[in-house]
Scaffold this active site. Structure first.
Site, PDB file in Angstrom:
ATOM      1  N   ARG A 183       0.796  -1.232   0.000  1.00 30.80           N
ATOM      2  CA  ARG A 183       0.000   0.000   0.000  1.00 30.80           C
ATOM      3  C   ARG A 183       0.820   1.270   0.000  1.00 30.80           C
ATOM      4  O   ARG A 183       0.540   2.200  -0.761  1.00 30.80           O
ATOM      5  CB  ARG A 183      -0.926   0.046   1.221  1.00 30.80           C
ATOM      6  CG  ARG A 183      -2.230  -0.665   1.021  1.00 30.80           C
ATOM      7  CD  ARG A 183      -2.655  -1.285   2.329  1.00 30.80           C
ATOM      8  NE  ARG A 183      -1.711  -2.319   2.679  1.00 30.80           N
ATOM      9  CZ  ARG A 183      -1.864  -3.579   2.320  1.00 30.80           C
ATOM     10  NH1 ARG A 183      -2.917  -3.958   1.673  1.00 30.80           N
ATOM     11  NH2 ARG A 183      -0.948  -4.482   2.630  1.00 30.80           N
ATOM     12  N   THR A 184       1.812   1.340   0.871  1.00 28.41           N
ATOM     13  CA  THR A 184       2.518   2.615   1.000  1.00 28.41           C
ATOM     14  C   THR A 184       3.190   2.986  -0.317  1.00 28.41           C
ATOM     15  O   THR A 184       3.025   4.094  -0.823  1.00 28.41           O
ATOM     16  CB  THR A 184       3.555   2.544   2.140  1.00 28.41           C
ATOM     17  OG1 THR A 184       2.873   2.174   3.336  1.00 28.41           O
ATOM     18  CG2 THR A 184       4.236   3.886   2.343  1.00 28.41           C
ATOM     19  N   LYS A 200      25.663  -3.907  -2.412  1.00 27.54           N
ATOM     20  CA  LYS A 200      27.132  -3.845  -2.519  1.00 27.54           C
ATOM     21  C   LYS A 200      27.757  -3.159  -1.311  1.00 27.54           C
ATOM     22  O   LYS A 200      28.960  -2.997  -1.241  1.00 27.54           O
ATOM     23  CB  LYS A 200      27.527  -3.057  -3.772  1.00 27.54           C
ATOM     24  CG  LYS A 200      26.982  -3.625  -5.072  1.00 27.54           C
ATOM     25  CD  LYS A 200      27.411  -2.712  -6.220  1.00 27.54           C
ATOM     26  CE  LYS A 200      26.770  -3.138  -7.525  1.00 27.54           C
ATOM     27  NZ  LYS A 200      26.917  -2.081  -8.549  1.00 27.54           N
ATOM     28  N   ARG A 257      11.507   3.986   2.889  1.00 29.92           N
ATOM     29  CA  ARG A 257      11.097   2.970   3.872  1.00 29.92           C
ATOM     30  C   ARG A 257      12.348   2.210   4.282  1.00 29.92           C
ATOM     31  O   ARG A 257      13.100   1.720   3.423  1.00 29.92           O
ATOM     32  CB  ARG A 257      10.065   2.006   3.303  1.00 29.92           C
ATOM     33  CG  ARG A 257       9.879   0.791   4.223  1.00 29.92           C
ATOM     34  CD  ARG A 257       8.656   0.009   3.942  1.00 29.92           C
ATOM     35  NE  ARG A 257       7.451   0.749   4.301  1.00 29.92           N
ATOM     36  CZ  ARG A 257       6.259   0.195   4.487  1.00 29.92           C
ATOM     37  NH1 ARG A 257       6.119  -1.107   4.367  1.00 29.92           N
ATOM     38  NH2 ARG A 257       5.208   0.927   4.805  1.00 29.92           N
ATOM     39  N   HIS A 271       5.782   6.332  11.067  1.00 28.96           N
ATOM     40  CA  HIS A 271       5.064   6.080   9.824  1.00 28.96           C
ATOM     41  C   HIS A 271       4.075   7.247   9.632  1.00 28.96           C
ATOM     42  O   HIS A 271       2.856   7.071   9.689  1.00 28.96           O
ATOM     43  CB  HIS A 271       4.341   4.740   9.883  1.00 28.96           C
ATOM     44  CG  HIS A 271       4.025   4.153   8.534  1.00 28.96           C
ATOM     45  ND1 HIS A 271       4.027   4.902   7.366  1.00 28.96           N
ATOM     46  CD2 HIS A 271       3.681   2.890   8.165  1.00 28.96           C
ATOM     47  CE1 HIS A 271       3.701   4.111   6.352  1.00 28.96           C
ATOM     48  NE2 HIS A 271       3.497   2.888   6.798  1.00 28.96           N
TER      49      HIS A 271
HETATM   50  C1  NCD Z   1       2.539  -1.081   7.971  1.00 25.06           C
HETATM   51  C2  NCD Z   1       4.032  -0.895   8.097  1.00 25.06           C
HETATM   52  O1  NCD Z   1       4.825  -1.194   7.219  1.00 25.06           O
HETATM   53  O2  NCD Z   1       4.405  -0.338   9.126  1.00 25.06           O
HETATM   54  N1  NCD Z   1       2.108  -1.253   6.670  1.00 25.06           N
HETATM   55  C3  NCD Z   1       1.588  -0.156   6.048  1.00 25.06           C
HETATM   56  O3  NCD Z   1       2.314   0.705   5.646  1.00 25.06           O
HETATM   57  N2  NCD Z   1       0.264  -0.085   5.922  1.00 25.06           N
HETATM   58  C4  NCD Z   1       1.976  -2.071   8.882  1.00 25.06           C
HETATM   59  C5  NCD Z   1       2.529  -3.469   8.891  1.00 25.06           C
HETATM   60  O4  NCD Z   1       3.426  -3.832   8.163  1.00 25.06           O
HETATM   61  O5  NCD Z   1       1.992  -4.234   9.693  1.00 25.06           O
END
Ligand code: NCD
Length: 303
Positions: free
Chosen positions: A51-52, A80, A101, A129
Site C-alpha cells: 500500500r505505502t 554492494k 522505507r 510512519h
Molecule cells: C505497515 C508498516 O509497514 O508499518 N504497513 C503499512 O504501511 N500499511 C503495517 C505493517 O506492516 O503491519
C-alpha cells in the site's frame, strides 16, 4: 514543513490543513491532475510494502509527476554495501522528493541530513510512519467529523508496529481522547511512547478486549510484526492472541469503525469485511488522497 519523517514534527494546524487539502483532492482530483507536471519522486524501499509504495506512486502519477526508485534493496547498491547517506545523496540529485522505507530507527533523520529535496518517511524503524498516521486521522475525521472526544482502541502488536506510536502521537495533538491499549503483556506499548503522550491522552492498558468493546468509536487492529521478533517461538506464542470475528464486531456500537493499516494476517476474520464497521479497505484508499495532499504541500505550488 520541509520534510515529513515524524508525525511529531508537525502541528495540529498542519494536520488539519492536510486533512482539508486531502478532502479537496478527493472531491475534485481532476483539478490537481497537472499540479506536479515535470516533478520526479524517488521511492527507496528497503523493506516490503504494498500500500505505502503503490499509493505514493499512484498519488504522484495522479498529480502529473513521475516516479523512479526501487522496491527491493537487493537490486540497489545497498547490496554492494552503499550507505543510506550516499544513496540518499544520489536520489536527491535525481529527484524532487524522496519517500524512504527502512528498517533502521533514525534512518529518516539521517536521510534529511543528506538530502537537498524533501524526504518523507514511508515507514522507518518501529516508531515512524507519518503518512500512515495522516491517512488514519483523515479516515477518522471523514467518519466522525472530529478528532477530539473519541474513544479509540488500539489492538495487537503495540510494541513493534510503527503505525501505533505514529497514530498515538497524531491523536495526542487533539483534546479529550481516551485510548484503550489492548495487547498481550509482551506486546505492550513502549513506556517511552506512553510517557510522551500521557499528558494529552487518557491511556488505559488492557489485555481483555471484550469488557470495553461497546465503548469504542474506533477499533484499530494491527498485525503481529513477525519480522521484528527476536525469535520464532516468542512470535508463535502471541501471533493469534486476538482474532476479530463477526461476533465481536456486532457488539460494537452502530456508528463505530474497525481500522487496520494492513496487511492483515489472521487478526480480522474475512467475514468481518462485509460488515458496516469494516473501514480498512476504504482507509487504504484514503491513502492516495492524503499522499496527494502531502506531495502538493511539500513540492507543489498549490497549497
Ligand atoms: C505497515 C508498516 O509497514 O508499518 N504497513 C503499512 O504501511 N500499511 C503495517 C505493517 O506492516 O503491519
Amino acid at each position: 514543513m520541509k520534510h515529513l519523517v515524524s508525525i511529531r514534527d508537525i502541528s495540529r494546524e498542519e494536520i488539519l490543513e492536510l486533512i482539508d487539502l486531502a478532502g479537496k483532492v478527493e472531491k475534485n482530483p481532476e483539478k490537481y491532475a497537472h499540479a506536479l507536471d515535470g516533478k520526479i519522486m524517488a521511492t527507496l524501499f528497503y523493506e516490503p510494502s504494498t500500500r505505502t509504495r503503490l499509493s505514493f506512486e499512484t498519488a504522484m502519477h495522479r498529480l502529473g509527476g513521475r516516479v523512479i526508485g526501487f522496491s527491493d534493496a537487493k537490486v540497489s547498491s545497498a547490496k554492494k554495501g552503499e550507505s543510506i547517506a550516499d544513496t540518499i545523496r544520489m536520489a536527491s540529485a535525481y529527484s524532487d522528493v524522496i519517500v524512504l522505507r527502512h528498517f533502521l530507527e533514525g534512518s529518516g533523520r539521517v536521510a534529511v541530513e543528506y538530502s537537498d529535496v524533501p524526504v518523507i518517511s514511508g515507514g522507518t524503524g518501529i516508531q515512524e510512519h507519518p503518512s500512515q498516521a495522516l491517512l488514519d486521522v483523515y479516515t477518522i475525521y471523514k467518519h466522525f467529523g472530529r478528532l477530539n472526544n473519541l474513544t479509540i482502541g488500539l489492538l495487537g502488536d503495540l510494541r513493534y508496529g510503527r503505525t501505533i506510536p505514529s497514530l498515538l502521537y497524531a491523536i495526542s495533538k487533539f483534546k479529550d481522547n481516551k485510548v484503550f491499549l489492548f495487547s498481550p503483556p509482551e506486546l505492550r506499548t513502549r513506556m517511552s511512547v506512553l510517557n510522551d503522550v500521557r499528558d494529552n491522552i487518557e491511556a488505559i492498558i488492557r489485555q481483555d478486549l471484550k469488557s470495553n468493546i461497546e465503548e469504542l468509536d474506533v477499533l484499530y487492529v494491527t498485525r503481529v510484526q513477525k519480522e521484528r521478533f527476536p525469535d520464532e517461538a516468542s512470535y508463535e506464542r502471541v501471533k493469534d492472541f486476538y482474532v476479530i470475528d463477526p461476533e465481536i464486531a456486532r457488539r460494537m456500537n452502530k456508528n463505530s469503525i474497525i481500522m487496520h493499516p494492513l496487511p492483515r494476517i489472521n487478526e480480522i476474520s474475512y467475514e468481518v469485511d462485509s460488515l458496516p464497521q469494516a473501514k480498512y479497505f476504504e482507509q487504504a484508499k484514503n491513502g492516495v488522497w492524503m499522499r496527494m495532499a502531502l506531495l502538493l504541500k511539500l513540492i507543489g505550488e498549490t497549497k
